[in-house]
Scaffold this motif. Structure first.
Motif, PDB file in Angstrom:
ATOM      1  N   PHE A 187     -46.990 -10.880   5.943  1.00 30.44           N
ATOM      2  CA  PHE A 187     -47.309 -10.538   7.327  1.00 30.44           C
ATOM      3  C   PHE A 187     -47.044  -9.052   7.535  1.00 30.44           C
ATOM      4  CE2 PHE A 187     -42.956 -12.122   7.116  1.00 30.44           C
ATOM      5  CZ  PHE A 187     -42.223 -11.134   7.757  1.00 30.44           C
ATOM      6  N   GLY A 227     -41.535  -9.147  11.918  1.00 36.24           N
ATOM      7  CA  GLY A 227     -42.982  -9.104  12.049  1.00 36.24           C
ATOM      8  C   GLY A 227     -43.432  -8.229  13.200  1.00 36.24           C
ATOM      9  N   ASP A 268     -42.724 -13.988  13.425  1.00 32.47           N
ATOM     10  CA  ASP A 268     -42.327 -14.173  12.036  1.00 32.47           C
ATOM     11  C   ASP A 268     -41.251 -13.166  11.652  1.00 32.47           C
ATOM     12  OD1 ASP A 268     -42.215 -15.182   9.557  1.00 32.47           O
ATOM     13  OD2 ASP A 268     -44.250 -14.657   8.953  1.00 32.47           O
TER      14      ASP A 268
END
Length: 502
Positions: A468, A488, A493
């Motif tokens: 990611f 993230g 995330d």
């Protein structure tokens, strides 16, 4: 230029002119950086008497003398930035040392002298130290109550933590309170407090804005701090006899080298008198004058404070330097030979200072000047730094305390644009860096680099590494592994990842 305070025989800070006045002796140091020939001069600042006589008499390895005409030239290699088809670092997700992996309940990652990685966790109303030798298995150690630690140094059995004391409720730290420095010589089983002398003279207060760096060299400890001075002008002026009472002052104003007082009007209704007093008339000690000048510079030129160093050993720390620089652009490193400071100016370049003991600082004058960030030390003596070029290139350099730096590699087309946080991590196995590629979102870490020697680099995209797009990556290099704590960018995330170093 840095300024230092004197010390009397008891180690207490002195405001007497003779003990506080620094003396200078010349020094020339050879420094070679980037692809140009650099001629270096240095000036050595010597403070007053030795407040810590138990220190050893190790030669000042941070002050290597050289001929004034010495010139060094280096043509550094241009590092390849081609993405690797099979990157050296193969990342895998691991369990973090916290119950809630998405929480910001831990400090930065710290590489220890013995090749482990440490992190301070704040969870369940208490603090603990977590250590790992492989990035997978963690060893928890409780920390003393009453402090909110964020800086740690671990070397063998000797551990040091620094941060502000908590209030009586145990939930919050004082906004400007000086920190507590705690030392353990038995791997955290027992702790003792290292006394810290703020070095604040009469009619001044110091606001401790934060700790920038904590370093250890042999038995010497260095604390790099961010300070805001508060002169108590009204009390000082009253003490000097210019006014009868501080209650008579309606307002104080600051001039270039003077203070203006608007006095309260009396009952007759006449205009209140205005009194202007030159700072020279206040009869300040050298220490008071230095802090006053620091305060004037802070309130008139923009920086929010200045940098101060404290140095000593287990018996106590005291003021050893005051530097008028922007604390956001300060980096520091400790090696087994001594300490190095890089102090940046908001709109200018960096200036380098070195010391074998944290008390006597020498400035390494670099021509042409550079803009640099010290990332860490490897092997106990080699310092690695990021040298910022224009917006299209960055260099990595290595050097030892008191020796000429060597530019290891130049990145062309991969510019690091964050002087305060360049993303370079240094550890036992090598160097890891996160850099943004030049694009509209160049502040985000898009690419990861790995090098065992700082010369040959292996590259991969952050998306390929972690799955990611990251907003922030914290990395630490251990002995045989690299650990990453990744947040993230667009999603919730977040994860901890480890890669083994072959």
């Amino acid at each position: 230029m840095p300024s230092a305070v004197g010390h009397d025989e008891t180690g207490e800070t002195s405001d007497e002119p003779d003990s506080a006045k620094p003396t200078w002796r010349p020094l020339t140091v050879l420094l070679a950086v980037a692809i140009v020939a650099l001629l270096v001069g240095a000036t050595y600042l010597v403070a007053g008497g030795d407040a810590f006589e138990i220190w050893d008499s190790t030669p000042d390895t941070c002050a290597v003398e050289a001929q004034a005409s010495s010139v060094g030239t280096i043509a550094p290699p241009v590092a390849s930035q081609t993405l690797s088809t099979e990157p050296i670092l193969q990342w895998r997700r691991v369990e973090p040392p916290v119950d809630d992996p998405s929480a910001y309940a831990y400090s930065d990652l710290h590489s220890t002298d013995d090749g482990r990685v440490a992190v301070i966790v704040d969870e369940d109303g208490g603090h603990r130290l977590e250590l790992t030798a492989d990035g997978v298995e963690w060893e928890a150690h409780p920390l003393p109550q009453g402090v909110d630690p964020r800086h740690v140094h671990i070397s063998s059995d000797r551990w040091i933590i620094v941060e502000r004391a908590l209030d009586d409720s145990g939930t919050g730290a004082g906004s400007f309170a000086f920190p507590r420095v705690l030392l353990s010589n038995d791997r955290g089983a027992t702790w003792t407090e290292v006394p810290l002398d703020p070095g604040t003279p009469l009619f001044f207060e110091d606001g401790y804005m934060g700790t920038i760096g904590l370093h250890v060299a042999a038995d010497r400890v260095l604390l790099v701090s961010y300070i805001w001075p508060y002169p108590q002008f009204a009390e000082l002026i009253a003490d000097r006899g210019f006014i009868d009472s501080t209650n008579d002052i309606e307002h104080l104003g600051l001039g270039t080298h003077s203070t203006t007082m608007w006095m309260r009007a009396d009952e007759s209704g006449e205009d209140a008198p205005v009194i202007e007093i030159s700072h020279d008339e206040l009869g300040l000690s050298p220490r008071q004058e230095l802090l006053l000048n620091r305060w004037v510079a802070a309130v008139t030129s923009g920086p929010d404070g200045y940098v101060r160093t404290y140095s000593g050993d287990a018996n106590g720390l005291s003021v050893t330097g005051d530097f008028d620089f922007d604390a956001d652009l300060v980096s520091s490193v400790g090696t087994r030979d001594g300490f190095v400071l890089s102090l940046g100016e908001r709109q200018g370049e960096s200036r380098l200072f070195a010391s074998a003991d944290g008390r006597e600082w020498s400035e390494v004058e670099v021509d042409p000047p550079i803009r640099t960030h010290l990332a860490g030390a490897r092997g106990g003596d080699t310092v690695w730094a990021v040298i910022f070029g224009d917006e299209s290139s960055t260099s990595f350099a290595s050097f030892r305390c008191g020796q000429a730096p060597r530019t290891a590699a130049v990145l062309e087309g991969l510019a690091i644009l964050r002087p305060h946080d360049p993303g370079l991590a240094v550890g036992a196995s090598g160097l890891s860096v996160t850099v943004p590629i030049r694009s509209e979102r160049s502040t985000y870490p898009d690419r990861l680099g790995w090098s065992a020697d700082g010369i040959v680099w292996d590259w991969q995209t952050a998306v390929d590494a972690f799955g990611f797009e990251p907003n922030r990556i914290r990395i630490a290099v251990g002995d045989g592994f690299v650990l990453a704590n990744v947040y993230g960018r667009f999603t919730e995330d977040h994860g901890w990842f480890v890669a083994e170093v072959p």
